[in-house]
Design a protein around this motif. Sequence first.
Motif, mmCIF file in Angstrom:
data_model
loop_
_atom_site.group_PDB
_atom_site.id
_atom_site.type_symbol
_atom_site.label_atom_id
_atom_site.label_comp_id
_atom_site.label_asym_id
_atom_site.label_seq_id
_atom_site.Cartn_x
_atom_site.Cartn_y
_atom_site.Cartn_z
ATOM 1 N N ARG A 1 0.852 -1.197 0.000
ATOM 2 C CA ARG A 1 0.000 0.000 0.000
ATOM 3 C C ARG A 1 0.881 1.237 0.000
ATOM 4 N NH1 ARG A 1 -4.674 -0.137 4.455
ATOM 5 N NH2 ARG A 1 -2.857 -0.303 5.817
ATOM 6 N N SER B 1 0.390 5.599 0.276
ATOM 7 C CA SER B 1 -0.555 6.662 0.630
ATOM 8 C C SER B 1 -0.351 7.888 -0.259
ATOM 9 C CB SER B 1 -0.363 7.067 2.101
ATOM 10 O OG SER B 1 -0.529 5.963 2.955
ATOM 11 N N ASP B 2 -1.405 8.704 -0.370
ATOM 12 C CA ASP B 2 -1.333 9.975 -1.091
ATOM 13 C C ASP B 2 -0.758 9.797 -2.499
ATOM 14 O OD1 ASP B 2 -2.292 11.331 1.179
ATOM 15 O OD2 ASP B 2 -0.271 11.404 2.018
#
Length: 436
Positions: A183, A185-186
């Motif tokens: 994963r 983020s952003d």
Amino acid sequence: MTVDDRVLADVTVEVADALGEQAAEIFAEAMRRTLRDAVVPDDDGTVFVLTGDIPAMWLRDSAAQLRPYLALLGRDPGLGDTVAALVRRQSRQILDDPYANAFNRGPDGAGHQGDETAMTPGVWERKYEVDSLAFPLQLAHQLWRATARTDHLDDAFRAAADLVITTLRTEQDHDARSTYRFRRSDCPPSDTLENDGHGTPVAVTGMTWSAFRPSDDACAYHYNVPGNLFAAAALRDLADLARGPLGDEALAARAAELADELDAATRRHGVVEHPTHGRIYAYEVDGLGRHLLMDDSNMPSLLSLPLTGGTALDDPLYAATRAFVLSDDNPMYVRGATGDGLGSPHTPPRYVWPIAAAVRGLTSTDAEEKRDIVAALCSVNATRGRMCEAYHVDHPDRFTREWFSWADSMFCELVLDLVGYHVPGAPGAEVSGHAA
């Protein structure tokens, strides 16, 4: 690291005679630049190969960056030392992390250390891509096939080969057996995996799972068809090495068995019926009935199957797939003011890739089409003097990544193909008087 000046000068004259001075100049400088600026020798007898304007080494890119030099091993045997040094580096990187696609030169913590996955300081990015494990096997086999040398087939290579088989086997049942999660983020959705880092659902099919595509974009459906066919071909290369210089029948049997499984499963689950083109390969499938009809500009692609996947140029299934890829039915096919080409979801709309253009030429049986592609690439990229990653098909002054070494190398491979020098195993290599 350099190419023999006399050899390069002689070959450049052949290129100029066949394709013109502009093509010869771009070719010669690209052949020098990759070894001069991208290949970084280390004291341990390996080389670190920069992808270009990103200070990291991709397993896929680095192998492709050295492909054109394989075609010249018969003229400049010293180039084999560079290829062998790369294979040694790739083997150690796979042993460090078989799920990583890109590495730092040392354990300096550069790159995407904030990603939610099992990052280590020596890894730049940990996007798992099947082709990252296939390219090093193919490169090791190409070097042996061209030169009969075996010094790159060391203990690290044996261990890495074993780990490649184990990893591909694990990912045949990703949900039940794999610990890999990713994963970020952003970021755009293409830079992370859905479902809490697991990816979209798949069924067990016998194919092997991939998190990301060769573009480093997330798969929509995690069985990438060209990646699986490439893995099968690379495993057959490994089996050939194991039966030959490695002298390991058990390894050969494991590699050949998995190759047969991947090939059979891909032909069973990865072929679909198209209303216009008939039976063709999909780009991705999930084993649950969903499939994606497109092709991407990065190798391995459907278009590149004769270069990477062990598919013959005259295979009817490849021919039908190629017709689809080079048609308006492929959402990545683009026509514009500079001609037509293939784009990628990785770059903006209407941007086409020199890599895909070179692959199109290398998989064409029409010499005039090959020459036209070289001329078009020279025309569009002449002001830069090198191949970019992608350019706008209507406004070629708009482009991405001015220094993308892989694109330079694919252009050089196409140029060499046209003057009779071929990469081992590539179409035409067996009938060429210049074959390495």
